[in-house]
Design a protein around this motif. Sequence first.
Motif, PDB file in Angstrom:
ATOM      1  N   GLY A   1       0.816  -1.213   0.000  1.00 43.59           N
ATOM      2  CA  GLY A   1       0.000   0.000   0.000  1.00 43.59           C
ATOM      3  C   GLY A   1       0.847   1.259   0.000  1.00 43.59           C
ATOM      4  N   ILE A   2       1.905   1.245   0.772  1.00 46.12           N
ATOM      5  CA  ILE A   2       2.818   2.391   0.783  1.00 46.12           C
ATOM      6  C   ILE A   2       3.484   2.537  -0.584  1.00 46.12           C
ATOM      7  CG2 ILE A   2       4.911   3.343   1.800  1.00 46.12           C
ATOM      8  CD1 ILE A   2       4.105   1.965   4.414  1.00 46.12           C
ATOM      9  N   ALA A   3       3.870   1.427  -1.198  1.00 50.40           N
ATOM     10  CA  ALA A   3       4.521   1.475  -2.514  1.00 50.40           C
ATOM     11  C   ALA A   3       3.581   2.023  -3.584  1.00 50.40           C
ATOM     12  CB  ALA A   3       5.022   0.089  -2.904  1.00 50.40           C
ATOM     13  N   VAL A   4       2.297   1.696  -3.494  1.00 44.71           N
ATOM     14  CA  VAL A   4       1.330   2.227  -4.457  1.00 44.71           C
ATOM     15  C   VAL A   4       1.147   3.725  -4.244  1.00 44.71           C
ATOM     16  CG1 VAL A   4      -1.110   2.175  -5.139  1.00 44.71           C
ATOM     17  CG2 VAL A   4       0.139   0.039  -4.819  1.00 44.71           C
ATOM     18  N   ALA A   5       1.086   4.137  -2.994  1.00 46.72           N
ATOM     19  CA  ALA A   5       0.894   5.559  -2.693  1.00 46.72           C
ATOM     20  C   ALA A   5       2.148   6.375  -2.988  1.00 46.72           C
ATOM     21  CB  ALA A   5       0.486   5.726  -1.233  1.00 46.72           C
ATOM     22  N   GLU A   6       3.330   5.805  -2.778  1.00 42.61           N
ATOM     23  CA  GLU A   6       4.622   6.488  -3.002  1.00 42.61           C
ATOM     24  C   GLU A   6       5.505   5.628  -3.907  1.00 42.61           C
ATOM     25  OE1 GLU A   6       6.088   9.367  -2.233  1.00 42.61           O
ATOM     26  OE2 GLU A   6       4.246  10.079  -1.317  1.00 42.61           O
ATOM     27  N   PRO A   7       5.297   5.682  -5.219  1.00 43.00           N
ATOM     28  CA  PRO A   7       6.059   4.823  -6.139  1.00 43.00           C
ATOM     29  C   PRO A   7       7.577   5.007  -6.072  1.00 43.00           C
ATOM     30  CG  PRO A   7       4.218   5.852  -7.276  1.00 43.00           C
ATOM     31  CD  PRO A   7       4.290   6.480  -5.917  1.00 43.00           C
ATOM     32  N   SER A   8       8.037   6.150  -5.626  1.00 47.84           N
ATOM     33  CA  SER A   8       9.486   6.358  -5.537  1.00 47.84           C
ATOM     34  C   SER A   8      10.133   5.468  -4.469  1.00 47.84           C
ATOM     35  CB  SER A   8       9.791   7.833  -5.252  1.00 47.84           C
ATOM     36  OG  SER A   8       9.248   8.218  -4.000  1.00 47.84           O
ATOM     37  N   TRP A   9       9.345   4.936  -3.559  1.00 42.31           N
ATOM     38  CA  TRP A   9       9.855   4.060  -2.503  1.00 42.31           C
ATOM     39  C   TRP A   9       9.738   2.583  -2.864  1.00 42.31           C
ATOM     40  CZ3 TRP A   9       7.458   6.168   2.669  1.00 42.31           C
ATOM     41  CH2 TRP A   9       7.875   7.487   2.867  1.00 42.31           C
ATOM     42  N   ALA A  10       9.220   2.257  -4.028  1.00 44.29           N
ATOM     43  CA  ALA A  10       8.846   0.878  -4.367  1.00 44.29           C
ATOM     44  C   ALA A  10      10.023  -0.097  -4.266  1.00 44.29           C
ATOM     45  CB  ALA A  10       8.237   0.828  -5.762  1.00 44.29           C
ATOM     46  N   ILE A  11      11.185   0.266  -4.747  1.00 41.90           N
ATOM     47  CA  ILE A  11      12.335  -0.651  -4.721  1.00 41.90           C
ATOM     48  C   ILE A  11      12.739  -0.971  -3.280  1.00 41.90           C
ATOM     49  CG2 ILE A  11      14.759  -0.947  -5.370  1.00 41.90           C
ATOM     50  CD1 ILE A  11      12.788  -1.088  -7.695  1.00 41.90           C
ATOM     51  N   ARG A  12      12.811   0.056  -2.441  1.00 37.55           N
ATOM     52  CA  ARG A  12      13.174  -0.167  -1.036  1.00 37.55           C
ATOM     53  C   ARG A  12      12.143  -1.051  -0.336  1.00 37.55           C
ATOM     54  NH1 ARG A  12      13.710   5.812  -1.071  1.00 37.55           N
ATOM     55  NH2 ARG A  12      15.819   6.197  -1.772  1.00 37.55           N
TER      56      ARG A  12
ATOM     57  N   LEU B   1      10.138  -3.217  -1.777  1.00 34.20           N
ATOM     58  CA  LEU B   1      10.239  -4.576  -2.312  1.00 34.20           C
ATOM     59  C   LEU B   1      11.337  -5.353  -1.599  1.00 34.20           C
ATOM     60  CD1 LEU B   1       9.438  -6.740  -4.375  1.00 34.20           C
ATOM     61  CD2 LEU B   1      11.108  -5.722  -5.924  1.00 34.20           C
ATOM     62  N   ILE B   2      12.436  -4.701  -1.299  1.00 35.63           N
ATOM     63  CA  ILE B   2      13.517  -5.353  -0.550  1.00 35.63           C
ATOM     64  C   ILE B   2      13.023  -5.747   0.840  1.00 35.63           C
ATOM     65  CG2 ILE B   2      15.781  -4.972   0.509  1.00 35.63           C
ATOM     66  CD1 ILE B   2      16.400  -3.190  -1.982  1.00 35.63           C
ATOM     67  N   LEU B   3      12.252  -4.874   1.485  1.00 32.86           N
ATOM     68  CA  LEU B   3      11.686  -5.211   2.796  1.00 32.86           C
ATOM     69  C   LEU B   3      10.717  -6.383   2.702  1.00 32.86           C
ATOM     70  CD1 LEU B   3      11.013  -1.686   4.323  1.00 32.86           C
ATOM     71  CD2 LEU B   3      12.636  -3.398   5.132  1.00 32.86           C
TER      72      LEU B   3
ATOM     73  N   LEU C   1      10.734  -8.821   0.490  1.00 27.69           N
ATOM     74  CA  LEU C   1      11.518 -10.040   0.309  1.00 27.69           C
ATOM     75  C   LEU C   1      12.159 -10.491   1.622  1.00 27.69           C
ATOM     76  CD1 LEU C   1      13.200  -9.335  -3.138  1.00 27.69           C
ATOM     77  CD2 LEU C   1      11.392 -10.981  -2.623  1.00 27.69           C
ATOM     78  N   PHE C   2      12.656  -9.545   2.400  1.00 28.23           N
ATOM     79  CA  PHE C   2      13.235  -9.879   3.696  1.00 28.23           C
ATOM     80  C   PHE C   2      12.193 -10.530   4.602  1.00 28.23           C
ATOM     81  CE2 PHE C   2      14.422  -8.772   8.070  1.00 28.23           C
ATOM     82  CZ  PHE C   2      15.683  -9.343   8.119  1.00 28.23           C
ATOM     83  N   ILE C   3      10.993  -9.975   4.626  1.00 29.42           N
ATOM     84  CA  ILE C   3       9.919 -10.529   5.462  1.00 29.42           C
ATOM     85  C   ILE C   3       9.516 -11.919   4.980  1.00 29.42           C
ATOM     86  CG2 ILE C   3       7.466 -10.252   6.049  1.00 29.42           C
ATOM     87  CD1 ILE C   3       8.042  -7.210   6.132  1.00 29.42           C
ATOM     88  N   VAL C   4       9.394 -12.092   3.667  1.00 34.46           N
ATOM     89  CA  VAL C   4       8.980 -13.387   3.107  1.00 34.46           C
ATOM     90  C   VAL C   4       9.976 -14.486   3.453  1.00 34.46           C
ATOM     91  CG1 VAL C   4       8.712 -14.630   0.916  1.00 34.46           C
ATOM     92  CG2 VAL C   4       7.537 -12.476   1.269  1.00 34.46           C
ATOM     93  N   PHE C   5      11.259 -14.165   3.443  1.00 35.40           N
ATOM     94  CA  PHE C   5      12.270 -15.187   3.717  1.00 35.40           C
ATOM     95  C   PHE C   5      12.551 -15.392   5.204  1.00 35.40           C
ATOM     96  CE2 PHE C   5      13.590 -14.194  -0.720  1.00 35.40           C
ATOM     97  CZ  PHE C   5      13.278 -15.428  -1.243  1.00 35.40           C
ATOM     98  N   THR C   6      12.466 -14.360   6.009  1.00 32.11           N
ATOM     99  CA  THR C   6      12.875 -14.499   7.408  1.00 32.11           C
ATOM    100  C   THR C   6      11.740 -14.837   8.364  1.00 32.11           C
ATOM    101  OG1 THR C   6      12.675 -12.120   7.795  1.00 32.11           O
ATOM    102  CG2 THR C   6      14.839 -12.965   7.136  1.00 32.11           C
TER     103      THR C   6
END
Length: 110
Positions: free
Chosen positions: A54-65, A67-69, A71-76
């Motif tokens: 939701g934050i990434a949709v609202a602020e597309p400039s943050w999308a890459i950061r 996405l990294i978070l 992925l971290f959550i999905v794996f850890t």
Amino acid sequence: MGSIMSLVGALVALLGSLFLLLASVGLIRMPDVYNRMQAGTKATTLGSILFLLGIAVAEPSWAIRLLILVLFIVFTNPVSSHVMIRSAHHAGVPLAKQTESDALKEGEDE
């Protein structure tokens, strides 16, 4: 267009917050540590992912950061909860009375 994306992002983040709320309810209502961990892990993983999406949709400039978070959550998150539950089982933390089977104990007996 920007306000529509902000609204969609806010709704997705709100849905993620709802899952986080359900996780906290699951932590209170479940009968033993094993069920609590399962409820907490599944709901917080999905809730965190939706919230960050939701934050990434609202602020597309943050999308890459974000996405990294994600992925971290999905794996850890699942791996860490699995390790904690295995150690609780190894330490002898009892199951709830309603539990019908203990697959870990059955695997050890063989």
